[in-house]
Design an enzyme around this catalytic site. Structure first.
Site, short mmCIF file in Angstrom:
data_model
loop_
_atom_site.label_atom_id
_atom_site.label_comp_id
_atom_site.label_asym_id
_atom_site.label_seq_id
_atom_site.Cartn_x
_atom_site.Cartn_y
_atom_site.Cartn_z
N ASP A 52 -8.19 -17.12 61.12
CA ASP A 52 -8.46 -18.40 60.43
C ASP A 52 -7.43 -18.62 59.88
OD1 ASP A 52 -10.17 -16.47 58.69
OD2 ASP A 52 -11.33 -17.27 59.71
N SER A 53 -6.68 -18.29 58.71
CA SER A 53 -6.10 -19.27 57.93
C SER A 53 -5.63 -20.09 58.45
CB SER A 53 -4.85 -18.18 57.64
OG SER A 53 -4.31 -17.27 58.48
N ASP A 91 -9.69 -13.57 64.83
CA ASP A 91 -10.35 -14.08 64.14
C ASP A 91 -11.15 -14.88 64.61
OD1 ASP A 91 -10.08 -12.42 61.61
OD2 ASP A 91 -9.15 -14.84 60.77
N LYS A 121 -11.53 -10.49 65.39
CA LYS A 121 -11.79 -9.50 64.42
C LYS A 121 -12.94 -10.51 63.47
CE LYS A 121 -8.90 -10.47 60.56
NZ LYS A 121 -10.00 -11.51 60.45
N GLU A 123 -15.61 -10.39 59.44
CA GLU A 123 -16.12 -10.16 58.54
C GLU A 123 -17.05 -9.87 57.93
OE1 GLU A 123 -15.00 -13.51 56.32
OE2 GLU A 123 -12.74 -14.03 56.72
N GLU A 190 -9.46 -7.02 52.36
CA GLU A 190 -8.39 -8.15 51.49
C GLU A 190 -9.30 -7.92 50.03
OE1 GLU A 190 -7.62 -12.90 51.03
OE2 GLU A 190 -8.78 -11.66 53.22
#
Length: 272
Positions: A52-53, A91, A121, A123, A190
């Site tokens: 999602d970057s 993501d 993925k 978070e 991270e």
């Protein structure tokens, strides 16, 4: 002791677990489009993350929050069409899984069906366990992400190193063990202290992939635009730039402009 490197024609979630067992480090990079993914895959990167970057490096947003599920599926579809070897992980974007396990499953299914991705993925740890459980129960591989979780940046209020305090470090270890127990195949850590990351990697059997988490983990991930020096304003300690494409591409484009203005391009040989 040096690890014996096995050749993988196609990397799977099982391949990554085998790599950890064999002491072989795992390479992971982001990609968001067909052309870049083709280059990354041909270089034998083990895992490609459609992160999602993309919200930052492709769309210019300050955070990862604005990118939508439809946009992530578009990027993932482009990447999948380019890849022959790497495991492609996508993501699930902010707001598509956190609060409702049913929505989490719908989002994951859409990503897998519409893009052809190999895994998703998410978070977080304890706070999203019901969503993770629902996705895993559907047979969809899940990679976790702990430590600095960019989707929660407004909660943290800063991009500083996470889990420096004992309470947060303890929760991170427990979350990693929980994700492993639930069935996640790997976890990204991270921007946490290297000592803690090493402890986590040694306490679970699934691969731990770090970004700003030291060299005691099982693999590393970077954003491709940062590694290649396309981005210039982002300069964390953990980033190693292997090229300065911002400068090199700028020079090439400037030369093209000059050649057009001076009528040097196209030459006689470049015409029909």
């Amino acid at each position: 002791m040096s690890a014996t490197k096995k050749e993988y024609k196609r990397v799977t979630v099982k391949s990554l677990v085998d790599m950890k067992k064999n002491g072989e480090k795992i390479s992971m990079l982001t990609a968001y489009d067909y052309s870049m993914a083709k280059i990354v895959d041909a270089a034998n990167v083990d895992v490609i993350l459609v992160g999602d970057s993309a919200s930052n490096v492709m769309a210019g947003h300050e955070t990862t929050l604005p990118i939508t599920l439809d946009q992530m599926i578009y990027h993932a579809s482009s990447v999948i069409r380019a890849v022959n070897r790497a495991l492609v992980v996508v993501d699930i974007p902010f707001g598509s899984y956190q609060s409702d396990p049913k929505e989490a499953l719908r989002s994951a299914i859409r990503i897998m069906k519409e893009s052809g991705a190999h895994a998703v993925k998410v978070e977080g740890g304890q706070e999203i366990k019901e969503s993770v459980k629902r996705i895993l129960n559907a047979g969809i591989p899940v990679m976790g992400h702990l430590g600095l979780t960019p989707q929660s940046i407004y909660k943290f209020g800063t991009y500083n190193v996470r889990a420096k305090e004992e309470d947060e470090a303890h929760k991170l270890i427990e979350d990693a063990k929980l994700l492993e127990k639930m069935g996640c195949f790997a976890i990204v850590l991270e921007k946490i202290p290297a000592k803690l990351a090493k402890e986590v990697a040694e306490s679970v059997s699934i691969p731990i992939i770090g970004i700003g988490a030291g060299n005691g983990v099982d693999g590393q991930v970077l954003v491709i635009h940062d590694l290649l020096g396309i981005t210039q304003e982002f300069n964390p300690r953990f980033l190693r730039r292997y090229l300065n494409l911002f400068e090199e591409m700028g020079n090439a484009i400037s030369k093209y402009v000059d050649d057009v203005k001076t009528r040097d391009f196209p030459s006689d040989e470049e015409q029909y």
